[in-house]
Design a protein around this motif. Structure first.
Motif, PDB file in Angstrom:
ATOM      1  N   VAL A 180      24.240  32.512  64.709  1.00 24.75           N
ATOM      2  CA  VAL A 180      23.638  31.308  64.157  1.00 24.75           C
ATOM      3  C   VAL A 180      22.569  31.626  63.120  1.00 24.75           C
ATOM      4  O   VAL A 180      22.460  30.954  62.102  1.00 24.75           O
ATOM      5  N   ALA A 181      21.790  32.676  63.340  1.00 21.51           N
ATOM      6  CA  ALA A 181      20.699  32.998  62.426  1.00 21.51           C
ATOM      7  C   ALA A 181      21.193  33.348  61.025  1.00 21.51           C
ATOM      8  O   ALA A 181      20.475  33.168  60.052  1.00 21.51           O
ATOM      9  N   SER A 182      22.419  33.848  60.915  1.00 18.70           N
ATOM     10  CA  SER A 182      22.936  34.259  59.610  1.00 18.70           C
ATOM     11  C   SER A 182      23.848  33.218  58.977  1.00 18.70           C
ATOM     12  O   SER A 182      24.535  33.506  58.010  1.00 18.70           O
ATOM     13  N   LEU A 183      23.844  32.012  59.493  1.00 21.48           N
ATOM     14  CA  LEU A 183      24.769  30.989  59.017  1.00 21.48           C
ATOM     15  C   LEU A 183      24.283  30.361  57.713  1.00 21.48           C
ATOM     16  O   LEU A 183      23.736  29.270  57.678  1.00 21.48           O
ATOM     17  N   ASN A 184      24.529  31.074  56.625  1.00 20.74           N
ATOM     18  CA  ASN A 184      24.172  30.554  55.308  1.00 20.74           C
ATOM     19  C   ASN A 184      25.449  30.176  54.558  1.00 20.74           C
ATOM     20  O   ASN A 184      26.541  30.181  55.123  1.00 20.74           O
ATOM     21  N   GLY A 185      25.331  29.859  53.290  1.00 20.61           N
ATOM     22  CA  GLY A 185      26.474  29.425  52.504  1.00 20.61           C
ATOM     23  C   GLY A 185      27.546  30.479  52.343  1.00 20.61           C
ATOM     24  O   GLY A 185      28.732  30.164  52.279  1.00 20.61           O
ATOM     25  N   LEU A 201      30.503  22.336  63.973  1.00 22.37           N
ATOM     26  CA  LEU A 201      29.869  21.016  63.991  1.00 22.37           C
ATOM     27  C   LEU A 201      30.123  20.302  65.313  1.00 22.37           C
ATOM     28  O   LEU A 201      29.242  19.588  65.802  1.00 22.37           O
ATOM     29  N   LEU A 202      31.287  20.509  65.912  1.00 21.01           N
ATOM     30  CA  LEU A 202      31.548  19.959  67.238  1.00 21.01           C
ATOM     31  C   LEU A 202      30.555  20.540  68.245  1.00 21.01           C
ATOM     32  O   LEU A 202      30.015  19.812  69.085  1.00 21.01           O
ATOM     33  N   GLY A 203      30.304  21.842  68.148  1.00 21.81           N
ATOM     34  CA  GLY A 203      29.321  22.468  69.033  1.00 21.81           C
ATOM     35  C   GLY A 203      27.932  21.870  68.861  1.00 21.81           C
ATOM     36  O   GLY A 203      27.226  21.621  69.839  1.00 21.81           O
ATOM     37  N   VAL A 204      27.547  21.611  67.624  1.00 30.04           N
ATOM     38  CA  VAL A 204      26.248  20.986  67.357  1.00 30.04           C
ATOM     39  C   VAL A 204      26.215  19.589  67.972  1.00 30.04           C
ATOM     40  O   VAL A 204      25.249  19.215  68.647  1.00 30.04           O
ATOM     41  N   GLU A 205      27.284  18.830  67.759  1.00 30.93           N
ATOM     42  CA  GLU A 205      27.339  17.473  68.312  1.00 30.93           C
ATOM     43  C   GLU A 205      27.296  17.494  69.837  1.00 30.93           C
ATOM     44  O   GLU A 205      26.671  16.625  70.451  1.00 30.93           O
ATOM     45  N   CYS A 206      27.938  18.480  70.447  1.00 28.55           N
ATOM     46  CA  CYS A 206      27.895  18.603  71.914  1.00 28.55           C
ATOM     47  C   CYS A 206      26.471  18.899  72.392  1.00 28.55           C
ATOM     48  O   CYS A 206      26.012  18.330  73.387  1.00 28.55           O
ATOM     49  N   LEU A 238      31.468  15.626  56.985  1.00 25.26           N
ATOM     50  CA  LEU A 238      30.276  16.476  56.950  1.00 25.26           C
ATOM     51  C   LEU A 238      30.629  17.863  56.414  1.00 25.26           C
ATOM     52  O   LEU A 238      29.867  18.436  55.617  1.00 25.26           O
ATOM     53  N   VAL A 239      31.775  18.397  56.811  1.00 23.72           N
ATOM     54  CA  VAL A 239      32.230  19.680  56.259  1.00 23.72           C
ATOM     55  C   VAL A 239      32.374  19.556  54.747  1.00 23.72           C
ATOM     56  O   VAL A 239      31.923  20.431  54.001  1.00 23.72           O
ATOM     57  N   ARG A 240      32.984  18.465  54.277  1.00 19.95           N
ATOM     58  CA  ARG A 240      33.148  18.262  52.833  1.00 19.95           C
ATOM     59  C   ARG A 240      31.789  18.205  52.133  1.00 19.95           C
ATOM     60  O   ARG A 240      31.627  18.740  51.041  1.00 19.95           O
ATOM     61  N   ARG A 241      30.835  17.547  52.738  1.00 22.13           N
ATOM     62  CA  ARG A 241      29.497  17.451  52.128  1.00 22.13           C
ATOM     63  C   ARG A 241      28.816  18.816  52.053  1.00 22.13           C
ATOM     64  O   ARG A 241      28.169  19.136  51.051  1.00 22.13           O
ATOM     65  N   ILE A 242      28.934  19.594  53.111  1.00 19.94           N
ATOM     66  CA  ILE A 242      28.330  20.929  53.109  1.00 19.94           C
ATOM     67  C   ILE A 242      29.030  21.803  52.071  1.00 19.94           C
ATOM     68  O   ILE A 242      28.371  22.501  51.282  1.00 19.94           O
ATOM     69  N   ASP A 243      30.364  21.764  52.059  1.00 25.01           N
ATOM     70  CA  ASP A 243      31.133  22.515  51.065  1.00 25.01           C
ATOM     71  C   ASP A 243      30.694  22.135  49.650  1.00 25.01           C
ATOM     72  O   ASP A 243      30.468  23.002  48.798  1.00 25.01           O
ATOM     73  N   ALA A 244      30.587  20.836  49.400  1.00 29.43           N
ATOM     74  CA  ALA A 244      30.218  20.348  48.069  1.00 29.43           C
ATOM     75  C   ALA A 244      28.824  20.824  47.673  1.00 29.43           C
ATOM     76  O   ALA A 244      28.597  21.191  46.507  1.00 29.43           O
ATOM     77  N   ARG A 277      20.740  29.714  51.611  1.00 35.70           N
ATOM     78  CA  ARG A 277      20.113  28.721  52.493  1.00 35.70           C
ATOM     79  C   ARG A 277      20.944  28.534  53.755  1.00 35.70           C
ATOM     80  O   ARG A 277      22.170  28.452  53.710  1.00 35.70           O
ATOM     81  N   HIS A 278      20.264  28.425  54.858  1.00 34.35           N
ATOM     82  CA  HIS A 278      20.911  28.216  56.151  1.00 34.35           C
ATOM     83  C   HIS A 278      21.595  26.853  56.169  1.00 34.35           C
ATOM     84  O   HIS A 278      21.098  25.891  55.576  1.00 34.35           O
ATOM     85  N   VAL A 279      22.734  26.764  56.846  1.00 34.78           N
ATOM     86  CA  VAL A 279      23.476  25.505  56.913  1.00 34.78           C
ATOM     87  C   VAL A 279      22.625  24.395  57.527  1.00 34.78           C
ATOM     88  O   VAL A 279      22.649  23.261  57.050  1.00 34.78           O
ATOM     89  N   PHE A 280      21.843  24.712  58.569  1.00 30.49           N
ATOM     90  CA  PHE A 280      20.992  23.678  59.168  1.00 30.49           C
ATOM     91  C   PHE A 280      19.940  23.191  58.182  1.00 30.49           C
ATOM     92  O   PHE A 280      19.585  22.015  58.181  1.00 30.49           O
ATOM     93  N   ASP A 281      19.438  24.075  57.327  1.00 33.11           N
ATOM     94  CA  ASP A 281      18.479  23.665  56.301  1.00 33.11           C
ATOM     95  C   ASP A 281      19.145  22.699  55.324  1.00 33.11           C
ATOM     96  O   ASP A 281      18.569  21.676  54.956  1.00 33.11           O
ATOM     97  N   VAL A 282      20.372  23.011  54.926  1.00 28.94           N
ATOM     98  CA  VAL A 282      21.104  22.137  54.008  1.00 28.94           C
ATOM     99  C   VAL A 282      21.367  20.782  54.661  1.00 28.94           C
ATOM    100  O   VAL A 282      21.144  19.733  54.049  1.00 28.94           O
ATOM    101  N   ILE A 283      21.828  20.798  55.904  1.00 28.27           N
ATOM    102  CA  ILE A 283      22.100  19.536  56.598  1.00 28.27           C
ATOM    103  C   ILE A 283      20.831  18.700  56.687  1.00 28.27           C
ATOM    104  O   ILE A 283      20.837  17.499  56.388  1.00 28.27           O
ATOM    105  N   TRP A 284      19.725  19.333  57.078  1.00 28.45           N
ATOM    106  CA  TRP A 284      18.480  18.590  57.269  1.00 28.45           C
ATOM    107  C   TRP A 284      17.919  18.071  55.946  1.00 28.45           C
ATOM    108  O   TRP A 284      17.691  16.877  55.787  1.00 28.45           O
ATOM    109  N   THR A 285      17.698  18.976  54.982  1.00 23.27           N
ATOM    110  CA  THR A 285      16.986  18.570  53.764  1.00 23.27           C
ATOM    111  C   THR A 285      17.854  17.813  52.774  1.00 23.27           C
ATOM    112  O   THR A 285      17.342  16.977  52.029  1.00 23.27           O
TER     113      THR A 285
END
Length: 135
Positions: A34-39, A54-59, A99-105, A116-124
């Motif tokens: 998880v710590a290395s989950l960047n683009g 994302l399913l894991g996050v939602e769970c 959400l995957v499409r938005r992160i990809d975009a 940037r970490h994926v969680f940073d992108v999702i949040w900000t």
């Protein structure tokens, strides 16, 4: 509650093995997890791995909500974490594929920000603007 939520997310993701790029990055010099989950890791991951992550996050968010509800049923005062509350408010109606499409975009439009970490992108880039747009 915040510390237990973070532990629950990490444990759930590790148990489910849903960190995108985990298998792909196993031979890489960079650490996986998880710590290395960047683009870069996100883009190397399989499309199904992105959805599974994302399913894991939602769970994990559902677990936090269930724990909070159980505590409230016992008469305890509980507040969801800022992340869980923000996710629900801004992304509650967004599907995982969207959400995957938005992160990809985001990473496609901003190749200089792939570190940037994926969680940073999702949040900000998604949660905060989504909250600001709400009445």
């Amino acid at each position: 509650m915040r510390a237990s939520w973070k532990s629950a997310v990490l444990l759930l993701l590790l148990l489910l093995g849903t960190v995108p790029g985990r298998a792909e990055a196993a031979g890489a010099a960079e650490p996986s997890g998880v710590a290395s989950l960047n683009g870069y890791v996100w883009e190397r991951s399989a499309p199904q791995s992105r959805l599974d992550f994302l399913l894991g996050v939602e769970c994990a968010l559902a677990m936090e909500s269930a724990l909070a509800q159980a505590a409230q049923n016992k008469g305890e005062s509980v507040t969801l974490s800022l992340f869980a509350d923000g996710w629900q408010a801004a992304l509650g109606s967004v599907t995982r594929p969207e959400l995957v499409r938005r992160i990809d975009a985001f990473y496609e439009k901003n190749p200089d920000q792939k570190n940037r970490h994926v969680f940073d992108v999702i949040w900000t880039e998604m949660v905060v603007p989504g909250l600001k747009a709400r009445p």
